[in-house]
Design a protein around this motif. Sequence first.
Motif, PDB file in Angstrom:
ATOM      1  N   ALA A 183      -2.991  14.041   0.203  1.00  0.00           N
ATOM      2  CA  ALA A 183      -3.481  14.599   1.462  1.00  0.00           C
ATOM      3  C   ALA A 183      -4.298  13.576   2.252  1.00  0.00           C
ATOM      4  O   ALA A 183      -4.168  13.491   3.479  1.00  0.00           O
ATOM      5  CB  ALA A 183      -4.325  15.834   1.183  1.00  0.00           C
ATOM      6  N   LYS A 184      -5.136  12.789   1.571  1.00  0.00           N
ATOM      7  CA  LYS A 184      -6.034  11.861   2.269  1.00  0.00           C
ATOM      8  C   LYS A 184      -5.405  10.494   2.509  1.00  0.00           C
ATOM      9  O   LYS A 184      -5.544   9.919   3.582  1.00  0.00           O
ATOM     10  CB  LYS A 184      -7.323  11.673   1.467  1.00  0.00           C
ATOM     11  CG  LYS A 184      -8.187  12.901   1.418  1.00  0.00           C
ATOM     12  CD  LYS A 184      -9.420  12.649   0.583  1.00  0.00           C
ATOM     13  CE  LYS A 184     -10.208  13.925   0.386  1.00  0.00           C
ATOM     14  NZ  LYS A 184     -11.330  13.737  -0.549  1.00  0.00           N
ATOM     15  N   HIS A 185      -4.752   9.941   1.490  1.00  0.00           N
ATOM     16  CA  HIS A 185      -4.206   8.579   1.569  1.00  0.00           C
ATOM     17  C   HIS A 185      -2.783   8.548   1.027  1.00  0.00           C
ATOM     18  O   HIS A 185      -2.537   8.026  -0.072  1.00  0.00           O
ATOM     19  CB  HIS A 185      -5.066   7.610   0.760  1.00  0.00           C
ATOM     20  CG  HIS A 185      -6.511   7.632   1.114  1.00  0.00           C
ATOM     21  ND1 HIS A 185      -6.996   7.117   2.288  1.00  0.00           N
ATOM     22  CD2 HIS A 185      -7.587   8.136   0.453  1.00  0.00           C
ATOM     23  CE1 HIS A 185      -8.305   7.281   2.331  1.00  0.00           C
ATOM     24  NE2 HIS A 185      -8.682   7.908   1.223  1.00  0.00           N
ATOM     25  N   PRO A 186      -1.796   9.083   1.745  1.00  0.00           N
ATOM     26  CA  PRO A 186      -0.424   9.077   1.218  1.00  0.00           C
ATOM     27  C   PRO A 186       0.158   7.673   1.071  1.00  0.00           C
ATOM     28  O   PRO A 186       1.043   7.453   0.252  1.00  0.00           O
ATOM     29  CB  PRO A 186       0.354   9.904   2.235  1.00  0.00           C
ATOM     30  CG  PRO A 186      -0.457   9.889   3.466  1.00  0.00           C
ATOM     31  CD  PRO A 186      -1.880   9.745   3.044  1.00  0.00           C
ATOM     32  N   GLU A 187      -0.351   6.722   1.833  1.00  0.00           N
ATOM     33  CA  GLU A 187       0.147   5.352   1.720  1.00  0.00           C
ATOM     34  C   GLU A 187      -0.191   4.768   0.350  1.00  0.00           C
ATOM     35  O   GLU A 187       0.611   4.058  -0.249  1.00  0.00           O
ATOM     36  CB  GLU A 187      -0.461   4.454   2.810  1.00  0.00           C
ATOM     37  CG  GLU A 187      -0.194   4.918   4.221  1.00  0.00           C
ATOM     38  CD  GLU A 187      -1.268   5.865   4.752  1.00  0.00           C
ATOM     39  OE1 GLU A 187      -2.277   6.087   4.047  1.00  0.00           O
ATOM     40  OE2 GLU A 187      -1.082   6.389   5.844  1.00  0.00           O
ATOM     41  N   GLN A 188      -1.401   5.073  -0.141  1.00  0.00           N
ATOM     42  CA  GLN A 188      -1.821   4.519  -1.422  1.00  0.00           C
ATOM     43  C   GLN A 188      -1.029   5.082  -2.588  1.00  0.00           C
ATOM     44  O   GLN A 188      -0.848   4.407  -3.598  1.00  0.00           O
ATOM     45  CB  GLN A 188      -3.310   4.780  -1.639  1.00  0.00           C
ATOM     46  CG  GLN A 188      -4.199   3.933  -0.779  1.00  0.00           C
ATOM     47  CD  GLN A 188      -5.665   4.134  -1.086  1.00  0.00           C
ATOM     48  OE1 GLN A 188      -6.010   4.787  -2.073  1.00  0.00           O
ATOM     49  NE2 GLN A 188      -6.523   3.585  -0.244  1.00  0.00           N
ATOM     50  N   VAL A 189      -0.524   6.304  -2.454  1.00  0.00           N
ATOM     51  CA  VAL A 189       0.291   6.890  -3.520  1.00  0.00           C
ATOM     52  C   VAL A 189       1.544   6.049  -3.725  1.00  0.00           C
ATOM     53  O   VAL A 189       1.898   5.693  -4.854  1.00  0.00           O
ATOM     54  CB  VAL A 189       0.644   8.356  -3.182  1.00  0.00           C
ATOM     55  CG1 VAL A 189       1.668   8.905  -4.144  1.00  0.00           C
ATOM     56  CG2 VAL A 189      -0.600   9.212  -3.183  1.00  0.00           C
ATOM     57  N   ILE A 190       2.210   5.698  -2.638  1.00  0.00           N
ATOM     58  CA  ILE A 190       3.433   4.877  -2.723  1.00  0.00           C
ATOM     59  C   ILE A 190       3.079   3.461  -3.188  1.00  0.00           C
ATOM     60  O   ILE A 190       3.763   2.892  -4.051  1.00  0.00           O
ATOM     61  CB  ILE A 190       4.155   4.827  -1.363  1.00  0.00           C
ATOM     62  CG1 ILE A 190       4.452   6.221  -0.853  1.00  0.00           C
ATOM     63  CG2 ILE A 190       5.386   3.944  -1.412  1.00  0.00           C
ATOM     64  CD1 ILE A 190       5.753   6.812  -1.236  1.00  0.00           C
ATOM     65  N   GLU A 191       2.025   2.877  -2.630  1.00  0.00           N
ATOM     66  CA  GLU A 191       1.660   1.512  -2.988  1.00  0.00           C
ATOM     67  C   GLU A 191       1.318   1.384  -4.468  1.00  0.00           C
ATOM     68  O   GLU A 191       1.740   0.435  -5.129  1.00  0.00           O
ATOM     69  CB  GLU A 191       0.475   1.045  -2.145  1.00  0.00           C
ATOM     70  CG  GLU A 191       0.837   0.777  -0.700  1.00  0.00           C
ATOM     71  CD  GLU A 191      -0.378   0.549   0.180  1.00  0.00           C
ATOM     72  OE1 GLU A 191      -1.517   0.578  -0.348  1.00  0.00           O
ATOM     73  OE2 GLU A 191      -0.185   0.357   1.388  1.00  0.00           O
ATOM     74  N   LYS A 192       0.582   2.333  -5.002  1.00  0.00           N
ATOM     75  CA  LYS A 192       0.218   2.287  -6.415  1.00  0.00           C
ATOM     76  C   LYS A 192       1.441   2.484  -7.309  1.00  0.00           C
ATOM     77  O   LYS A 192       1.554   1.859  -8.362  1.00  0.00           O
ATOM     78  CB  LYS A 192      -0.850   3.333  -6.730  1.00  0.00           C
ATOM     79  CG  LYS A 192      -2.215   2.977  -6.206  1.00  0.00           C
ATOM     80  CD  LYS A 192      -3.200   4.064  -6.505  1.00  0.00           C
ATOM     81  CE  LYS A 192      -4.559   3.761  -5.940  1.00  0.00           C
ATOM     82  NZ  LYS A 192      -5.250   2.693  -6.650  1.00  0.00           N
ATOM     83  N   ALA A 193       2.357   3.338  -6.903  1.00  0.00           N
ATOM     84  CA  ALA A 193       3.563   3.556  -7.694  1.00  0.00           C
ATOM     85  C   ALA A 193       4.444   2.307  -7.700  1.00  0.00           C
ATOM     86  O   ALA A 193       4.974   1.914  -8.746  1.00  0.00           O
ATOM     87  CB  ALA A 193       4.342   4.749  -7.159  1.00  0.00           C
ATOM     88  N   VAL A 194       4.585   1.654  -6.553  1.00  0.00           N
ATOM     89  CA  VAL A 194       5.401   0.439  -6.478  1.00  0.00           C
ATOM     90  C   VAL A 194       4.728  -0.691  -7.250  1.00  0.00           C
ATOM     91  O   VAL A 194       5.386  -1.438  -7.973  1.00  0.00           O
ATOM     92  CB  VAL A 194       5.652   0.038  -5.007  1.00  0.00           C
ATOM     93  CG1 VAL A 194       6.313  -1.324  -4.919  1.00  0.00           C
ATOM     94  CG2 VAL A 194       6.523   1.078  -4.320  1.00  0.00           C
ATOM     95  N   PHE A 195       3.402  -0.804  -7.136  1.00  0.00           N
ATOM     96  CA  PHE A 195       2.687  -1.857  -7.847  1.00  0.00           C
ATOM     97  C   PHE A 195       2.836  -1.700  -9.356  1.00  0.00           C
ATOM     98  O   PHE A 195       2.926  -2.688 -10.082  1.00  0.00           O
ATOM     99  CB  PHE A 195       1.206  -1.858  -7.466  1.00  0.00           C
ATOM    100  CG  PHE A 195       0.429  -2.941  -8.150  1.00  0.00           C
ATOM    101  CD1 PHE A 195       0.586  -4.260  -7.767  1.00  0.00           C
ATOM    102  CD2 PHE A 195      -0.448  -2.652  -9.176  1.00  0.00           C
ATOM    103  CE1 PHE A 195      -0.122  -5.267  -8.393  1.00  0.00           C
ATOM    104  CE2 PHE A 195      -1.158  -3.647  -9.806  1.00  0.00           C
ATOM    105  CZ  PHE A 195      -0.999  -4.958  -9.411  1.00  0.00           C
ATOM    106  N   GLY A 196       2.894  -0.469  -9.829  1.00  0.00           N
ATOM    107  CA  GLY A 196       3.083  -0.241 -11.253  1.00  0.00           C
ATOM    108  C   GLY A 196       4.450  -0.664 -11.746  1.00  0.00           C
ATOM    109  O   GLY A 196       4.631  -0.927 -12.933  1.00  0.00           O
ATOM    110  N   MET A 197       5.427  -0.750 -10.857  1.00  0.00           N
ATOM    111  CA  MET A 197       6.787  -1.141 -11.235  1.00  0.00           C
ATOM    112  C   MET A 197       7.001  -2.655 -11.173  1.00  0.00           C
ATOM    113  O   MET A 197       8.028  -3.144 -11.632  1.00  0.00           O
ATOM    114  CB  MET A 197       7.802  -0.483 -10.307  1.00  0.00           C
ATOM    115  CG  MET A 197       7.700   0.990 -10.213  1.00  0.00           C
ATOM    116  SD  MET A 197       8.703   1.775 -11.448  1.00  0.00           S
ATOM    117  CE  MET A 197       8.294   3.478 -11.172  1.00  0.00           C
ATOM    118  N   LEU A 198       6.053  -3.384 -10.584  1.00  0.00           N
ATOM    119  CA  LEU A 198       6.195  -4.831 -10.453  1.00  0.00           C
ATOM    120  C   LEU A 198       5.501  -5.540 -11.613  1.00  0.00           C
ATOM    121  O   LEU A 198       4.581  -4.989 -12.218  1.00  0.00           O
ATOM    122  CB  LEU A 198       5.576  -5.297  -9.133  1.00  0.00           C
ATOM    123  CG  LEU A 198       6.298  -4.878  -7.865  1.00  0.00           C
ATOM    124  CD1 LEU A 198       5.466  -5.249  -6.647  1.00  0.00           C
ATOM    125  CD2 LEU A 198       7.662  -5.506  -7.768  1.00  0.00           C
TER     126      LEU A 198
END
Length: 150
Positions: free
Chosen positions: A95-110
């Motif tokens: 709700a507050k930071h939807p951009e960080q949800v995607i960024e953290k998920a992608v960073f975990g895959m790298l």
Amino acid sequence: MRATYSATPADVEPKWFVVDAEGMVLGRLASEVAKVLRGKHKPIFTPHIDTGDHVIVINASKVRVTGRKAEQKTYFKHTGYMGHDRKIPFASMLAKHPEQVIEKAVFGMLPKNGLARNSIRRKLRVYAGAEHPHVAQQPTPLSISKNEAK
């Protein structure tokens, strides 16, 4: 017999892709975006050279998760002081930071190295809504199948 091909920075021609995250599963989206950021979709992939492309993710606020992750998933951070760990639930982070949800998920895959940190910092752009300011780069849509989980 040929020697193994190793790309050089001069061989890399980065492209721009746009991904619509509306209705997509978070982990499946993140793994595909990480693959494109790293350059594994190209035949000239070289592990120690940045052969990846730029990725723009739109509609980050409309991403979904499967199972009970919406209630159970938390994001952890520590302030550096004893006992000051912060746990943020997935729903409030979305709700507050939807951009960080995607960024953290992608960073975990790298992989955890400087090349990956540079690629996520310079080549990944995430926006909560459907608009993005990168029209001049003429991004092409990246086709990622919306796998329906039961």
